[in-house]
Design a protein around this motif. Structure first.
Motif, PDB file in Angstrom:
ATOM      1  N   SER A 200     -11.570 112.633  29.322  1.00 27.55           N
ATOM      2  CA  SER A 200     -11.850 113.841  28.515  1.00 27.55           C
ATOM      3  C   SER A 200     -11.507 113.723  27.032  1.00 27.55           C
ATOM      4  N   CYS A 201     -11.854 112.590  26.473  1.00 39.67           N
ATOM      5  CA  CYS A 201     -11.821 112.388  25.016  1.00 39.67           C
ATOM      6  C   CYS A 201     -13.271 112.382  24.560  1.00 39.67           C
ATOM      7  N   PRO A 202     -13.537 112.569  23.275  1.00 34.20           N
ATOM      8  CA  PRO A 202     -14.905 112.284  22.846  1.00 34.20           C
ATOM      9  C   PRO A 202     -15.216 110.785  23.084  1.00 34.20           C
ATOM     10  N   PRO A 203     -16.504 110.442  23.124  1.00 33.05           N
ATOM     11  CA  PRO A 203     -16.849 109.023  23.268  1.00 33.05           C
ATOM     12  C   PRO A 203     -16.430 108.233  22.034  1.00 33.05           C
ATOM     13  N   GLY A 204     -16.130 106.959  22.212  1.00 31.65           N
ATOM     14  CA  GLY A 204     -15.802 106.139  21.049  1.00 31.65           C
ATOM     15  C   GLY A 204     -14.865 104.979  21.299  1.00 31.65           C
ATOM     16  N   LEU A 205     -14.181 104.972  22.454  1.00 30.37           N
ATOM     17  CA  LEU A 205     -13.288 103.851  22.754  1.00 30.37           C
ATOM     18  C   LEU A 205     -13.542 103.370  24.171  1.00 30.37           C
ATOM     19  N   SER A 206     -13.199 102.111  24.403  1.00 31.72           N
ATOM     20  CA  SER A 206     -13.328 101.546  25.741  1.00 31.72           C
ATOM     21  C   SER A 206     -12.047 100.800  26.114  1.00 31.72           C
ATOM     22  N   PRO A 207     -11.163 101.446  26.870  1.00 31.47           N
ATOM     23  CA  PRO A 207      -9.942 100.752  27.310  1.00 31.47           C
ATOM     24  C   PRO A 207     -10.294  99.534  28.164  1.00 31.47           C
ATOM     25  N   VAL A 208      -9.630  98.413  27.907  1.00 25.91           N
ATOM     26  CA  VAL A 208      -9.851  97.202  28.705  1.00 25.91           C
ATOM     27  C   VAL A 208      -8.501  96.628  29.105  1.00 25.91           C
ATOM     28  N   SER A 209      -8.520  95.772  30.135  1.00 27.40           N
ATOM     29  CA  SER A 209      -7.309  95.074  30.542  1.00 27.40           C
ATOM     30  C   SER A 209      -7.702  93.705  31.094  1.00 27.40           C
ATOM     31  N   PHE A 210      -6.973  92.669  30.680  1.00 34.48           N
ATOM     32  CA  PHE A 210      -7.256  91.301  31.122  1.00 34.48           C
ATOM     33  C   PHE A 210      -6.039  90.727  31.833  1.00 34.48           C
ATOM     34  N   SER A 211      -6.261  90.102  32.993  1.00 37.83           N
ATOM     35  CA  SER A 211      -5.164  89.487  33.748  1.00 37.83           C
ATOM     36  C   SER A 211      -4.747  88.173  33.079  1.00 37.83           C
ATOM     37  N   GLN A 212      -3.613  87.640  33.514  1.00 43.67           N
ATOM     38  CA  GLN A 212      -3.140  86.347  33.017  1.00 43.67           C
ATOM     39  C   GLN A 212      -4.186  85.270  33.274  1.00 43.67           C
ATOM     40  N   ARG A 213      -4.773  85.314  34.464  1.00 38.05           N
ATOM     41  CA  ARG A 213      -5.790  84.320  34.831  1.00 38.05           C
ATOM     42  C   ARG A 213      -7.009  84.422  33.913  1.00 38.05           C
ATOM     43  N   ALA A 214      -7.379  85.645  33.554  1.00 40.33           N
ATOM     44  CA  ALA A 214      -8.505  85.827  32.638  1.00 40.33           C
ATOM     45  C   ALA A 214      -8.160  85.240  31.274  1.00 40.33           C
ATOM     46  N   LEU A 215      -6.917  85.476  30.823  1.00 34.81           N
ATOM     47  CA  LEU A 215      -6.515  84.952  29.507  1.00 34.81           C
ATOM     48  C   LEU A 215      -6.503  83.425  29.503  1.00 34.81           C
ATOM     49  N   GLU A 216      -6.066  82.836  30.629  1.00 35.46           N
ATOM     50  CA  GLU A 216      -6.084  81.367  30.716  1.00 35.46           C
ATOM     51  C   GLU A 216      -7.514  80.848  30.675  1.00 35.46           C
ATOM     52  N   THR A 217      -8.420  81.568  31.317  1.00 40.00           N
ATOM     53  CA  THR A 217      -9.841  81.173  31.288  1.00 40.00           C
ATOM     54  C   THR A 217     -10.366  81.213  29.844  1.00 40.00           C
ATOM     55  N   ILE A 218      -9.966  82.241  29.106  1.00 40.15           N
ATOM     56  CA  ILE A 218     -10.423  82.354  27.714  1.00 40.15           C
ATOM     57  C   ILE A 218      -9.836  81.203  26.882  1.00 40.15           C
ATOM     58  N   ASP A 219      -8.560  80.878  27.121  1.00 39.19           N
ATOM     59  CA  ASP A 219      -7.912  79.771  26.382  1.00 39.19           C
ATOM     60  C   ASP A 219      -8.604  78.434  26.630  1.00 39.19           C
ATOM     61  N   ARG A 220      -9.140  78.272  27.836  1.00 39.24           N
ATOM     62  CA  ARG A 220      -9.758  76.983  28.201  1.00 39.24           C
ATOM     63  C   ARG A 220     -11.233  76.887  27.824  1.00 39.24           C
ATOM     64  N   ARG A 221     -11.776  77.893  27.156  1.00 39.56           N
ATOM     65  CA  ARG A 221     -13.210  77.877  26.842  1.00 39.56           C
ATOM     66  C   ARG A 221     -13.592  76.605  26.082  1.00 39.56           C
ATOM     67  N   LYS A 222     -14.790  76.100  26.389  1.00 39.86           N
ATOM     68  CA  LYS A 222     -15.308  74.941  25.665  1.00 39.86           C
ATOM     69  C   LYS A 222     -15.965  75.399  24.373  1.00 39.86           C
ATOM     70  N   SER A 223     -16.564  76.604  24.415  1.00 43.47           N
ATOM     71  CA  SER A 223     -17.263  77.117  23.229  1.00 43.47           C
ATOM     72  C   SER A 223     -16.549  78.376  22.730  1.00 43.47           C
ATOM     73  N   LYS A 224     -16.748  78.697  21.458  1.00 45.92           N
ATOM     74  CA  LYS A 224     -16.192  79.929  20.915  1.00 45.92           C
ATOM     75  C   LYS A 224     -16.862  81.125  21.581  1.00 45.92           C
ATOM     76  N   VAL A 225     -16.133  82.232  21.680  1.00 43.19           N
ATOM     77  CA  VAL A 225     -16.746  83.484  22.141  1.00 43.19           C
ATOM     78  C   VAL A 225     -17.869  83.819  21.147  1.00 43.19           C
ATOM     79  N   PRO A 226     -19.101  83.985  21.646  1.00 43.14           N
ATOM     80  CA  PRO A 226     -20.229  84.125  20.712  1.00 43.14           C
ATOM     81  C   PRO A 226     -20.249  85.441  19.931  1.00 43.14           C
ATOM     82  N   ASN A 227     -19.382  86.377  20.267  1.00 41.17           N
ATOM     83  CA  ASN A 227     -19.354  87.659  19.572  1.00 41.17           C
ATOM     84  C   ASN A 227     -18.017  87.777  18.830  1.00 41.17           C
TER      85      ASN A 227
END
Ligand SMILES: *Cc1c(COP(=O)(O)O)cnc(C)c1O
Length: 371
Positions: A200-227
């Motif tokens: 019940s807020c106006p639109p405009g934000l998107s709360p996200v949460s990343f697990s430790q395993r997700a963060l490790e996956t991001i650290d191991r990326r071969k390519s940069k995040v394209p965005n």
């Protein structure tokens, strides 16, 4: 010169989102704007993260609101975890599952979908069958499919994926703050939500949460995040740690609003919030039955905050919606895709979810339909 904003009427928002915004949240929006690195603002950021962890039921460090609506949270989760050629499975039973598959394809992933008829939940046994035939890096699903009113059994799919080692991405845009979400217990690796549904807020934000395993996956990326804007490895330096660095200017006042809205949820108590959603849903379903309108989804998988109901035969569904808006100042939603013209979507999200609002809608429906 006329000012359109001055004459905006109060509309009772009973569609698929946005939902009604409580006065306390509007007050938070109009508090003085602070600098994006002001020590008091950083304190508000840290407390907002803590409040998000409580509603998401997670200990994940990287838990914060992305500076854009729910779809940006979807994009943020996928763009950080997926690299070209990765195998991704998307469980699709509505518009938002379809959107996840589209984003994953644009990222160059090899995307398979498990397609389920709209209005039916995903069957965990089917998921088991598909993931036992092929290895996937990422599997994603929508918890509360706002386009159909179906709750997917996210809690049963998590353990199946854990055994296979796939990363689990879950859309909780409509579920968070309306039904139970247990990020850690269900083994979710990346979760996103939105502010304008059950929070019940106006639109405009998107709360996200990343697990430790997700963060490790991001650290191991071969390519940069394209965005660049949604790259977690860059945003982290603004939302985490002792010394904060500029990444982009946060939407300061929107974060005040989210902070306040999460405070209201906590003050009421999560369990009480869920019970209120259940109660007003039951009240609506009973009232609609009396005027001959049926629910679209089977009881066990119905969402309390998004009620998909069948348009009675011979009724012009668009005319009903427009009379509700013009004569009664109530908004309800139309069906999408294959359900266009067949269902209405009645939202009972967050602050909207009250018996008195249900009664107001039922009274208006009786008048409009002449029943
Ligand atoms: C509303 C919604 C979205 C998209 O959020 P936006 O704020 O419109 O970008 C994604 N998933 C679900 C399930 C939604 O209900």
């Amino acid at each position: 010169m006329t000012d359109l904003i001055e004459n905006i009427p109060e509309i009772l928002l009973m569609g698929p989102g946005p939902s009604c915004v409580p006065e306390e949240v509007y007050e938070a929006l109009r508090a003085p704007t602070l600098g994006h690195l002001d020590p008091l603002f950083i304190e508000i950021m840290d407390e907002t993260k803590e409040r998000l962890r409580l509603v998401m039921k997670t200990d994940n460090d990287l838990t914060f609101p992305v500076s854009a609506t729910g779809s940006a949270g979807m994009e943020a989760c996928l763009v950080n975890l997926i690299e070209p050629g990765d195998r991704v499975l998307v469980l699709v039973n509505g518009v938002f599952g379809g959107r996840m598959a589209e984003i994953a394809r644009r990222l160059g992933a090899e995307v398979d979908t498990l397609d389920v008829p709209w209005g039916k939940p995903v069957d965990p046994a089917e998921v088991e069958r598909v993931v036992s035939k092929r290895e996937y890096k990422v599997v994603s699903v929508v918890h509360a499919e706002t386009s159909t009113g179906v709750r997917n059994p996210v809690e049963e799919i998590g353990p199946i994926l854990k055994l296979r080692g796939a990363l689990y991405v879950v859309d909780t845009v409509t579920s968070l703050g309306g039904i139970d979400v247990r990020c850690d217990e269900w083994g979710v690796d990346a979760l996103y939500s939105g502010t304008q549904k059950c929070l019940s807020c106006p639109p405009g934000l998107s709360p996200v949460s990343f697990s430790q395993r997700a963060l490790e996956t991001i650290d191991r990326r071969k390519s940069k995040v394209p965005n660049w804007y949604l790259d977690m490895s860059l945003i982290k330096s603004y939302w985490e740690g002792k010394k904060r660095a500029y990444h982009h200017t946060a939407p300061i006042n929107m974060i005040y609003a989210l902070y306040r809205a999460l405070g209201l949820v906590q003050a009421e108590g999560l369990e009480n919030v869920f019970a209120r959603h259940r109660k007003s849903h039951e009240h609506l379903a009973a009232g609609l039955r009396e005027i001959g309108i049926e629910m679209f989804v089977e009881p066990a998988f119905r969402l309390p905050m998004l009620n998909a109901v069948r348009v009675p035969d011979g009724v012009d569904e668009a005319a009903v919606r427009s009379r509700l808006r013009e004569s009664h100042r109530i908004e309800i939603g139309a069906g999408l895709g294959p359900l266009a013209g067949k269902i209405w979507r009645i939202g009972l999200m967050g602050h909207t979810s009250k018996e008195e609002n249900v009664d107001r809608l039922l009274g208006a429906m009786r008048k409009v339909l002449g029943r």
